[in-house]
Enzyme design. Structure first.
Site, PDB file in Angstrom:
ATOM      1  NE  ARG A  66       5.527   1.646  -5.539  1.00 48.54           N
ATOM      2  CZ  ARG A  66       5.641   2.890  -5.936  1.00 48.54           C
ATOM      3  NH1 ARG A  66       5.358   3.225  -7.172  1.00 48.54           N
ATOM      4  NH2 ARG A  66       6.050   3.812  -5.097  1.00 48.54           N
ATOM      5  CD  GLU A 103       5.674  16.069   3.927  1.00 44.24           C
ATOM      6  OE1 GLU A 103       5.901  17.267   3.700  1.00 44.24           O
ATOM      7  OE2 GLU A 103       5.514  15.227   3.030  1.00 44.24           O
TER       8      GLU A 103
END
Length: 182
Positions: A66, A103
């Site tokens: 994006r 993460e």
């Protein structure tokens, strides 16, 4: 008459949908696809990201995927070049790579080794600042090619994740169009 930043931000906020429990339970995903589908909203996003740019930008760098969508029209508006940052195996020539923490685990980003001239003034553009790993890795790629990060503009910052503070400790300043506090 041109829309003000306040008008543009109001338009953008109305076009971003919250998707609860996606991709996992407890996460509220910020879906920007309605914004991209709306010509006025997409234009407002590009205008606001362009307004965040410092003077004298030579190149806009956008990250897959994006960051491409917003970075290319921002580059055009600024009269600057555009350089894509890709995942490994997507660029056909010699690349520089940067690993960064996720993460759970790690990932890598790449850029063509000749994409930036030494001393080039680079604006990094992306859609959402979450944990900051992608921005930090991209800044490291820019610096590895002896170019200068003169700014980072993002459509939305998820402030509750604390990335702005972590990036500031690395000398990276973030300018968001929208800030989500919680």
């Amino acid at each position: 008459m041109h829309a003000t930043s306040v008008d543009n931000r109001r338009c953008l906020t109305g076009l971003i949908r919250d998707v609860p429990d996606w991709p996992t339970a407890g996460v509220v995903f910020k879906d920007i696809t309605p914004l991209l589908a709306d010509p006025a909203g997409f234009n407002a996003a590009v205008v606001e990201l362009t307004r965040l740019a410092p003077a004298e930008v030579d190149v806009v760098v956008g990250m897959e995927a994006r960051g491409f969508i917003f970075g290319a029209p921002v580059a055009m508006a600024l009269g600057a070049g555009f350089v894509p940052v890709r995942k490994p195996g997507k660029l056909p020539r010699e690349v520089v790579e940067q690993e960064f923490a996720l993460e759970y685990g790690t990932d890598r980003l790449t850029m063509h080794a000749d994409a930036l001239q030494p001393g080039a003034r680079v604006l990094i553009v992306d859609d959402i600042l979450a944990t900051g790993g992608t921005v930090a890795a991209t800044a490291a790629l820019v610096q590895a090619l002896d170019a200068e990060v003169v700014g980072v503009a993002v459509l939305m910052e998820l402030a509750f994740l604390g990335a702005r503070q972590r990036l500031a400790e690395q000398g990276i300043d973030i300018d968001p169009v929208l800030v989500v506090e919680g």
